[in-house]
Design an enzyme around this catalytic site. Structure first.
Site, PDB file in Angstrom:
ATOM      1  CB  SER A  19      -0.845   0.029   1.278  1.00  0.00           C
ATOM      2  OG  SER A  19      -1.489   1.276   1.434  1.00  0.00           O
TER       3      SER A  19
ATOM      4  CE1 TYR B 100      -3.358  -1.620   5.640  1.00  0.00           C
ATOM      5  CE2 TYR B 100      -3.420   0.634   4.813  1.00  0.00           C
ATOM      6  CZ  TYR B 100      -3.486  -0.729   4.588  1.00  0.00           C
ATOM      7  OH  TYR B 100      -3.668  -1.201   3.298  1.00  0.00           O
TER       8      TYR B 100
HETATM    9  P1  NAP Z   1     -11.261  -6.079   1.106  1.00  0.00           P
HETATM   10  O1  NAP Z   1     -12.302  -5.990   0.047  1.00  0.00           O
HETATM   11  O2  NAP Z   1     -11.651  -5.834   2.514  1.00  0.00           O
HETATM   12  O3  NAP Z   1     -10.547  -7.507   0.984  1.00  0.00           O
HETATM   13  C1  NAP Z   1      -9.692  -8.021   1.972  1.00  0.00           C
HETATM   14  C2  NAP Z   1      -9.582  -9.525   1.762  1.00  0.00           C
HETATM   15  O4  NAP Z   1      -8.662 -10.055   2.729  1.00  0.00           O
HETATM   16  C3  NAP Z   1     -10.904 -10.253   1.942  1.00  0.00           C
HETATM   17  O5  NAP Z   1     -11.043 -11.213   0.931  1.00  0.00           O
HETATM   18  C4  NAP Z   1     -10.751 -10.928   3.298  1.00  0.00           C
HETATM   19  O6  NAP Z   1     -11.450 -12.161   3.299  1.00  0.00           O
HETATM   20  C5  NAP Z   1      -9.257 -11.187   3.318  1.00  0.00           C
HETATM   21  N1  NAP Z   1      -8.751 -11.391   4.672  1.00  0.00           N
HETATM   22  C6  NAP Z   1      -8.753 -10.521   5.715  1.00  0.00           C
HETATM   23  N2  NAP Z   1      -8.251 -11.100   6.803  1.00  0.00           N
HETATM   24  C7  NAP Z   1      -7.919 -12.370   6.445  1.00  0.00           C
HETATM   25  C8  NAP Z   1      -7.366 -13.474   7.130  1.00  0.00           C
HETATM   26  N3  NAP Z   1      -7.060 -13.408   8.448  1.00  0.00           N
HETATM   27  N4  NAP Z   1      -7.132 -14.625   6.459  1.00  0.00           N
HETATM   28  C9  NAP Z   1      -7.467 -14.713   5.147  1.00  0.00           C
HETATM   29  N5  NAP Z   1      -7.998 -13.713   4.445  1.00  0.00           N
HETATM   30  C10 NAP Z   1      -8.227 -12.554   5.091  1.00  0.00           C
HETATM   31  O7  NAP Z   1     -10.087  -5.039   0.822  1.00  0.00           O
HETATM   32  P2  NAP Z   1      -9.072  -4.880  -0.416  1.00  0.00           P
HETATM   33  O8  NAP Z   1      -8.966  -3.436  -0.677  1.00  0.00           O
HETATM   34  O9  NAP Z   1      -9.413  -5.766  -1.540  1.00  0.00           O
HETATM   35  O10 NAP Z   1      -7.717  -5.336   0.291  1.00  0.00           O
HETATM   36  C11 NAP Z   1      -6.812  -6.254  -0.280  1.00  0.00           C
HETATM   37  C12 NAP Z   1      -5.386  -5.843   0.049  1.00  0.00           C
HETATM   38  O11 NAP Z   1      -5.124  -4.586  -0.581  1.00  0.00           O
HETATM   39  C13 NAP Z   1      -5.079  -5.654   1.529  1.00  0.00           C
HETATM   40  O12 NAP Z   1      -3.812  -6.209   1.811  1.00  0.00           O
HETATM   41  C14 NAP Z   1      -5.073  -4.149   1.701  1.00  0.00           C
HETATM   42  O13 NAP Z   1      -4.264  -3.741   2.785  1.00  0.00           O
HETATM   43  C15 NAP Z   1      -4.515  -3.730   0.357  1.00  0.00           C
HETATM   44  N6  NAP Z   1      -4.772  -2.334  -0.038  1.00  0.00           N
HETATM   45  C16 NAP Z   1      -6.051  -1.869  -0.173  1.00  0.00           C
HETATM   46  C17 NAP Z   1      -6.242  -0.531  -0.542  1.00  0.00           C
HETATM   47  C18 NAP Z   1      -7.616   0.071  -0.702  1.00  0.00           C
HETATM   48  O14 NAP Z   1      -7.734   1.306  -0.736  1.00  0.00           O
HETATM   49  N7  NAP Z   1      -8.677  -0.711  -0.844  1.00  0.00           N
HETATM   50  C19 NAP Z   1      -5.139   0.292  -0.772  1.00  0.00           C
HETATM   51  C20 NAP Z   1      -3.865  -0.229  -0.627  1.00  0.00           C
HETATM   52  C21 NAP Z   1      -3.693  -1.537  -0.272  1.00  0.00           C
HETATM   53  P3  NAP Z   1     -12.236 -12.817   4.519  1.00  0.00           P
HETATM   54  O15 NAP Z   1     -12.743 -11.696   5.382  1.00  0.00           O
HETATM   55  O16 NAP Z   1     -13.314 -13.607   3.850  1.00  0.00           O
HETATM   56  O17 NAP Z   1     -11.226 -13.691   5.191  1.00  0.00           O
END
Ligand code: NAP
Length: 244
Positions: free
Chosen positions: A131, A144
């Site tokens: 990120s 974070y």
């Molecule tokens: P999201 O829609 O909330 O997806 C997060 C995913 O991680 C879900 O599928 C969740 O699945 C899974 N997860 C969470 N805890 C887990 C665990 N203990 N074991 C296995 N799976 C787990 O958010 P996203 O934006 O797609 O996030 C994906 C990645 O991108 C993350 O690493 C986040 O930090 C990064 N990111 C996001 C953004 C943004 O603005 N959205 C920006 C920069 C980086 P379950 O709850 O079903 O387990």
């Protein structure tokens, strides 16, 4: 059998989009997360395989890895996210521990468990979803940003320690992407989550998935170290242009 890709946290957002696009690019895709209903629907849609995975639990990681083929080409360490936006002096111990567990230890656990299969494929690739929180800091983001900074250190350590192995290492660092990220961060508060993206056009999960597919489909000798993607309306984590 074709190339094998494994995506953690594929039940929503970036992970689900990456699984879909990797499948469309010809990979056989294995997905893991905790919400099995969503994961199964995704696996049915893309002809992949879904298994329960909680990256914070070493036993769950072992059980998940036991379901995978003997050789794995691509591991997308995507499971992760943020919890809360409190200043340091209001630190919630549990939230901080969970952010470190998912964004840092979970990545190392899964990568360690798959190392032999990635190496054995002769052309392995680990893609860590970091990120811009790993590149800067912001008020309330201490837990974070500390976790994503630590992930960046892990990514660089992988590249150093696996030098000479047939394993490429990429980190993809997005800015604002509209997913369930903010809903999770604000504990289900939809109004607060929507405000994060109000008045600007954020990136989509598919924008990030395209970067994942691009990085893993470069020629085998090309290592894409890092890709930073932000919406045009974002200069820094908390410096954005909103149209009123
Ligand atoms: P999201 O829609 O909330 O997806 C997060 C995913 O991680 C879900 O599928 C969740 O699945 C899974 N997860 C969470 N805890 C887990 C665990 N203990 N074991 C296995 N799976 C787990 O958010 P996203 O934006 O797609 O996030 C994906 C990645 O991108 C993350 O690493 C986040 O930090 C990064 N990111 C996001 C953004 C943004 O603005 N959205 C920006 C920069 C980086 P379950 O709850 O079903 O387990």
């Amino acid at each position: 059998m074709g190339q094998i890709a494994v995506v953690s946290g594929a039940s929503s957002g970036i992970g689900a989009a990456a699984a879909r696009q990797l499948s469309a690019a010809g990979f056989r895709v294995f997905v893991g997360a905790r919400r099995m209903d969503r994961l199964k629907d995704l696996a049915d849609e893309i002809g992949g395989q879904a298994h329960f995975l909680d990256v914070t639990d070493p036993a769950s990681v072992s059980a998940f890895v036991a379901t995978l083929p003997e050789q794995v080409n691509v591991l997308v360490n995507n499971a992760g996210g943020a919890l809360g936006l409190e200043p340091l002096i209001a630190m919630d111990e549990e939230d901080w521990q969970m952010m470190y567990q998912t964004n840092v230890l979970g990545v190392v656990r899964l990568s360690k468990a798959l190392f032999g299969r990635l190496e054995g494929s002769g052309a392995g690739h680990v893609v860590n979803i970091g990120s811009i929180a790993g590149l800067e800091t912001y008020v309330g983001g201490g837990g974070y940003t500390a976790a994503k900074h630590a992930l960046r250190a892990v990514t660089e350590t992988m590249r150093l320690e696996w030098l000479g192995k047939p394993i490429r290492v990429t980190e993809i660092d997005p800015g604002l992407v509209e997913t369930e990220f903010s809903l999770v961060r604000f504990d289900g508060d939809a109004e607060r989550a929507a405000a994060v993206y109000a008045g600007l056009k954020p990136l989509t999960a598919d924008d990030i998935a395209e970067a994942v597919v691009w990085a893993v489909t470069r020629p085998a000798h090309v290592n894409i170290d890092q890709i930073v993607l932000k919406p045009i309306a974002q200069a820094r984590a908390t410096v954005v242009h909103r149209q009123t």
